[in-house]
Design a protein around this motif. Sequence first.
Motif, short mmCIF file in Angstrom:
data_model
loop_
_atom_site.label_atom_id
_atom_site.label_comp_id
_atom_site.label_asym_id
_atom_site.label_seq_id
_atom_site.Cartn_x
_atom_site.Cartn_y
_atom_site.Cartn_z
N ARG A 95 -3.88 -10.60 12.86
CA ARG A 95 -3.38 -11.37 11.69
C ARG A 95 -4.51 -11.85 10.79
O ARG A 95 -4.25 -12.38 9.71
CB ARG A 95 -2.58 -12.58 12.19
CG ARG A 95 -1.37 -12.24 13.03
CD ARG A 95 -0.80 -13.49 13.69
NE ARG A 95 -1.78 -14.14 14.55
CZ ARG A 95 -1.68 -15.39 15.01
NH1 ARG A 95 -0.62 -16.12 14.68
NH2 ARG A 95 -2.61 -15.90 15.80
N GLN A 96 -5.75 -11.69 11.22
CA GLN A 96 -6.90 -12.17 10.45
C GLN A 96 -7.00 -11.43 9.12
O GLN A 96 -6.61 -10.27 9.01
CB GLN A 96 -8.18 -11.99 11.28
CG GLN A 96 -9.44 -12.54 10.66
CD GLN A 96 -10.14 -11.55 9.73
OE1 GLN A 96 -9.91 -10.34 9.82
NE2 GLN A 96 -10.97 -12.05 8.85
N GLY A 97 -7.57 -12.11 8.13
CA GLY A 97 -7.78 -11.45 6.85
C GLY A 97 -8.23 -12.45 5.80
O GLY A 97 -8.69 -13.54 6.13
N ILE A 98 -8.09 -12.08 4.55
CA ILE A 98 -8.47 -12.98 3.45
C ILE A 98 -7.50 -14.16 3.46
O ILE A 98 -6.28 -13.98 3.54
CB ILE A 98 -8.42 -12.25 2.10
CG1 ILE A 98 -9.31 -11.00 2.11
CG2 ILE A 98 -8.84 -13.18 0.96
CD1 ILE A 98 -9.18 -10.13 0.88
N ILE B 113 -0.03 -4.85 0.50
CA ILE B 113 0.57 -3.54 0.81
C ILE B 113 1.14 -2.87 -0.43
O ILE B 113 1.03 -1.65 -0.59
CB ILE B 113 1.64 -3.67 1.94
CG1 ILE B 113 2.04 -2.29 2.47
CG2 ILE B 113 2.84 -4.49 1.47
CD1 ILE B 113 0.94 -1.54 3.18
N GLU B 114 1.73 -3.64 -1.35
CA GLU B 114 2.28 -3.05 -2.58
C GLU B 114 1.17 -2.37 -3.39
O GLU B 114 1.36 -1.27 -3.92
CB GLU B 114 2.94 -4.13 -3.42
CG GLU B 114 3.53 -3.63 -4.73
CD GLU B 114 4.17 -4.76 -5.54
OE1 GLU B 114 5.36 -5.03 -5.31
OE2 GLU B 114 3.48 -5.35 -6.40
N ASP B 115 0.01 -3.03 -3.48
CA ASP B 115 -1.13 -2.45 -4.20
C ASP B 115 -1.52 -1.11 -3.58
O ASP B 115 -1.79 -0.13 -4.28
CB ASP B 115 -2.33 -3.40 -4.16
CG ASP B 115 -2.02 -4.76 -4.78
OD1 ASP B 115 -1.49 -4.78 -5.90
OD2 ASP B 115 -2.29 -5.78 -4.13
N LEU B 116 -1.58 -1.08 -2.24
CA LEU B 116 -2.02 0.13 -1.55
C LEU B 116 -0.99 1.26 -1.69
O LEU B 116 -1.36 2.43 -1.83
CB LEU B 116 -2.29 -0.17 -0.07
CG LEU B 116 -3.33 -1.26 0.21
CD1 LEU B 116 -3.68 -1.30 1.70
CD2 LEU B 116 -4.61 -1.03 -0.60
N ARG B 117 0.28 0.90 -1.67
CA ARG B 117 1.32 1.93 -1.89
C ARG B 117 1.18 2.54 -3.28
O ARG B 117 1.32 3.76 -3.45
CB ARG B 117 2.71 1.30 -1.74
CG ARG B 117 3.10 0.97 -0.31
CD ARG B 117 4.42 0.24 -0.28
NE ARG B 117 4.80 -0.16 1.06
CZ ARG B 117 5.53 -1.25 1.34
NH1 ARG B 117 5.94 -2.04 0.36
NH2 ARG B 117 5.85 -1.55 2.58
N ASN B 118 0.93 1.69 -4.28
CA ASN B 118 0.79 2.19 -5.65
C ASN B 118 -0.42 3.11 -5.78
O ASN B 118 -0.36 4.14 -6.47
CB ASN B 118 0.67 1.02 -6.63
CG ASN B 118 1.95 0.22 -6.74
OD1 ASN B 118 3.03 0.70 -6.36
ND2 ASN B 118 1.86 -1.00 -7.23
N LYS C 2 -2.60 -2.43 9.31
CA LYS C 2 -1.68 -1.82 10.29
C LYS C 2 -0.49 -1.17 9.59
O LYS C 2 -0.11 -0.03 9.89
CB LYS C 2 -1.20 -2.89 11.27
CG LYS C 2 -0.24 -2.43 12.34
CD LYS C 2 0.01 -3.57 13.35
CE LYS C 2 0.96 -3.14 14.46
NZ LYS C 2 2.38 -3.28 14.06
N GLN C 3 0.09 -1.88 8.63
CA GLN C 3 1.24 -1.36 7.91
C GLN C 3 0.87 -0.11 7.10
O GLN C 3 1.62 0.87 7.09
CB GLN C 3 1.82 -2.43 6.98
CG GLN C 3 3.18 -2.06 6.42
CD GLN C 3 3.85 -3.23 5.70
OE1 GLN C 3 3.34 -4.35 5.70
NE2 GLN C 3 4.97 -2.98 5.07
#
Length: 469
Positions: A107-110, A355-360, A387-388
Amino acid sequence: MSNHGPKTLFDKIWSEHLVGQREDGTSLLYIDRHLVHEVTSPQAFEGLKLANRKVRRPEATFATADHNVPTINRENISDEQSRIQVETLAKNTKEHGIEYFELTDRRQGIVHIIGPEQGITQPGMTMVCGDSHTSTHGAFGALAFGIGTSEVEHVLATQTIVQKPAKNMRISVNGKLPFGVTSKDLILYIIGQIGTAGGNGHVIEYAGSSLKPLSMESRMTICNMSIEAGARAGLISPDQITFDYIKGRPYAPSNEDWEKAIEYWSSLPSDQDAFYDNELVINSDEIDPMVTWGTSPEDVVAVNGYVPDPSSGKTENKQKSIQRSLDYMGLKSGTKITDIKLDKIFIGSCTNGRIEDLRNVASIVKDKKISSHVGGMIVPGSGLVKKQAEEEGLSQIFIDAGFEWRDAGCSMCLGMNPDQLKPEERCASTSNRNFEGRQGRGGRTHLMSPELAAASAIKGTITDIRDFI
């Protein structure tokens, strides 16, 4: 701030959290959530220790390391100062019983990505963090702002902060966003219009028909960069899109508490006749995909435009400022933006690492290769985003296209970890700041949307996404 009659979203949250107020307006404000990271917290915890004080509400405090964390071999931090800061955060949070998302935790991140992701961020809350981009959480209708190290200590010790109320500003964007225009373009356009001091002393509430259909990810991008317009915070009224995003997340209310929360959250949007000290109305048709050319977020131009001439500055100081920016950026006035050749592409940060940014991005680079002279790096905003993206097959699309796929972290948004530009390297960046040396000493940063950065990676020059698609 109005005390009687119709209230803005800001007025409502402020009055709900006001502990006390002096005649000069200086106020003591209760804080619902305190987010902590490794850079601004060591001195604050040391201050508590010297004063023999404890953290007032450990359960309302959440911590993670992000600025100094490497995105390769993350558990072996080679820089001694960075390693000490991360180790100190782990020690301090354990000592005070604070929830800490450690480096081995998925769960770690920015910090500004994991807050919303975990459901820690909720409408109507007051939220602070020792980081200017805390304004991100305003997308949920939370009053969220960055604080300094001494204020971090004050909040840890008392769960309150001393503030003066801000003025209310509303920026309404109406109409359907044109093809190729994203929330990143919208906020860059706004900053270009009002300047980096345009929001000084204000909390900006974003409204209008253009914002209503936007996802929470897009709203977070807008609020994230409110600070670049000089605002104390950014706000967007919570609605069904907000509620749907929060529902079921680990720290979200559930069962009867959920129904009560929805009732309260639904009361938060600004009253119809609420007073704003400043208002700006924008027609979405005016907005193009935007790119920064200089060393301030207000140095922005449409992607199909040109590098400006210093003589376009309205004052002598502005003319000198433009010339200085051009010298640092290695650009000549009159150059087409789409003729600017790039060395690096950075996709990530608390602005555009979701995740939306990465999908785009994946939809643009699928079955293509990045230009041979460009180095591309994609950094997810959290371990759960990573992970997603891997489960959806996005990461493989990136790798096949020639991008480096990294672990979560602030990465090349700022020069505080190994991911840095070399002097005079030119980068298309999806982050939020383009100051001199922001991404590394002598580095040259062009801020843009993930979609523009992806298309630019393929062509090797800054690219108009509308022509690319």
